[in-house]
Design an enzyme around this catalytic site. Structure first.
Site, PDB file in Angstrom:
ATOM      1  N   GLY A 102       0.833  -1.209   0.000  1.00 35.54           N
ATOM      2  CA  GLY A 102       0.000   0.000   0.000  1.00 35.54           C
ATOM      3  C   GLY A 102       0.866   1.257   0.000  1.00 35.54           C
ATOM      4  O   GLY A 102       0.593   2.225  -0.726  1.00 35.54           O
ATOM      5  N   TYR A 145       5.642 -19.974   7.925  1.00 36.01           N
ATOM      6  CA  TYR A 145       6.564 -19.166   7.111  1.00 36.01           C
ATOM      7  C   TYR A 145       6.266 -19.381   5.628  1.00 36.01           C
ATOM      8  O   TYR A 145       6.108 -18.423   4.863  1.00 36.01           O
ATOM      9  CB  TYR A 145       7.999 -19.575   7.433  1.00 36.01           C
ATOM     10  CG  TYR A 145       9.078 -18.782   6.747  1.00 36.01           C
ATOM     11  CD1 TYR A 145       9.243 -17.425   7.010  1.00 36.01           C
ATOM     12  CD2 TYR A 145       9.953 -19.391   5.854  1.00 36.01           C
ATOM     13  CE1 TYR A 145      10.262 -16.699   6.396  1.00 36.01           C
ATOM     14  CE2 TYR A 145      10.974 -18.675   5.241  1.00 36.01           C
ATOM     15  CZ  TYR A 145      11.118 -17.331   5.515  1.00 36.01           C
ATOM     16  OH  TYR A 145      12.126 -16.617   4.916  1.00 36.01           O
ATOM     17  N   THR A 175      21.200 -18.444   2.705  1.00 35.25           N
ATOM     18  CA  THR A 175      22.278 -17.448   2.610  1.00 35.25           C
ATOM     19  C   THR A 175      22.967 -17.369   3.970  1.00 35.25           C
ATOM     20  O   THR A 175      22.326 -17.538   5.010  1.00 35.25           O
ATOM     21  CB  THR A 175      21.679 -16.087   2.212  1.00 35.25           C
ATOM     22  OG1 THR A 175      20.970 -16.258   0.988  1.00 35.25           O
ATOM     23  CG2 THR A 175      22.756 -15.036   2.017  1.00 35.25           C
TER      24      THR A 175
END
Ligand code: UDP
Length: 312
Positions: A102, A145, A175
């Protein structure tokens, strides 16, 4: 550019802040500090182009002035963290993404979503291309998740189609690197801390499950290229060099010069058996591929943890 980075005090968020500041951009970092840390962004406070706002992006986001890009990186990201914070994880992926979208719409800014290889769940194809729809257990402990990020991708594409907004979706594979929390719970920080302290290295299951680990600087470079030149569809960014978790534990032990024993612990529910990115799309559209080999990245990360190591 003027950028907002949600999750800006986290592991990836703080590396992004650093990269954008170093190329002369103006950066606002927003973080509720639930899993992010002020120490990750401490060095940037003296930079006049940097602003930090403590805020949970589940709630309405107000940023004064112009913005060129909104990068939505706020979320717990370690399985241990999202097991600890299941509802906040769902909320930041769903409500937080809505708020960030938004804001980006209002500012006519590019929106980037930090998505994840977890949207592929326990994949039935290896390596995973972006066209694979995944194999996710929606009601398991990881579902909070995985489904939040899948919803976030759906919401991002809906805004793109309905509002003609420019969007980017980066599907981030495992990562690692400096600024991961020592107690983050993921394999790399766990194994490094255990090896350095001579404590048992905890391999879950037999350690035959695989992951493909990307050094943080490679990931950040991929993200910058994706933000700059598109495409407006999900792109895998990760290192396709696949190793078993047992191989990873042995390698970290060797590189840390440790004699710590390797012990087996129960495999967590729904732990993916294999994971490896197909990076053909990133190579073709971004001219990107990882540069830092696993051993080199692990050496740098071990050095970082060693220098941070508290006196025992
Ligand atoms: N893992 C492990 N020992 C640990 C932490 C993790 O064997 O102390 C395993 C975990 O079960 C998974 C892999 O290492 O198979 C990678 O886990 P991580 O939490 O780093 O990330 P994931 O890819 O599961 O999100």
């Amino acid at each position: 550019m003027r950028l907002l980075i949600t999750g800006g005090a986290g592991f990836l968020g703080s590396h992004l802040v650093e990269r954008f500041l170093s190329r002369g951009d103006h950066v606002t970092a927003m973080d509720d500090l639930s899993t992010g840390r002020i120490s990750n962004i401490e060095p940037f406070f003296q930079n006049p182009r940097f602003i930090f706002v403590k805020h949970n992006v589940v709630n309405y986001i107000h940023v004064p002035g112009k913005l060129d890009a909104v990068l939505h990186f706020a979320s717990p990201a370690s399985p241990v963290d999202y097991a600890r914070f299941p509802i906040p994880t769902l909320k930041v992926g769903a409500l937080g993404t809505h708020k960030a979208l938004g804001l980006a719409k209002d500012k006519k800014a590019v929106f980037m979503l930090a998505s994840t290889s977890e949207i592929y769940g326990d994949p039935l194809v290896n390596p995973q291309p972006e066209s694979y729809w995944g194999n996710v257990n929606p009601i398991g402990p990881r579902g909070v998740y995985d489904e939040a990020k899948r919803f976030a991708e759906a919401m991002t594409m809906a805004y793109h189609r309905a509002h003609k907004m420019p969007v980017r979706i980066v599907r981030i594979f495992n990562t690692y690197g400096p600024r991961m929390r020592r107690r983050d719970g993921r394999a790399v920080p766990n194994f490094i801390c255990q090896a350095l302290r001579g404590r048992p290295i905890t391999v879950f299951g037999k350690g035959s499950q695989t992951r493909s680990l990307c050094y943080v600087s490679d990931l950040i470079e991929g993200i910058l290229r994706l933000l700059d030149r598109g495409p407006q569809e999900p792109v895998n960014i990760g290192n396709p060099d696949e190793v078993t978790i047992l191989e990873l534990a042995r390698l970290i032990r060797k590189l840390a010069g440790s004699k710590a024993p390797i012990v087996n612990k129960p495999l967590p529910t729904d732990d993916p058996k294999r994971r490896r990115p197909d990076i053909a799309l990133a190579r073709r559209t971004l001219g990107w591929k990882p540069q830092v080999p696993l051993e080199e990245g692990l050496r740098r990360t071990i050095e970082h943890f060693r220098s941070e190591r508290p006196v025992l």
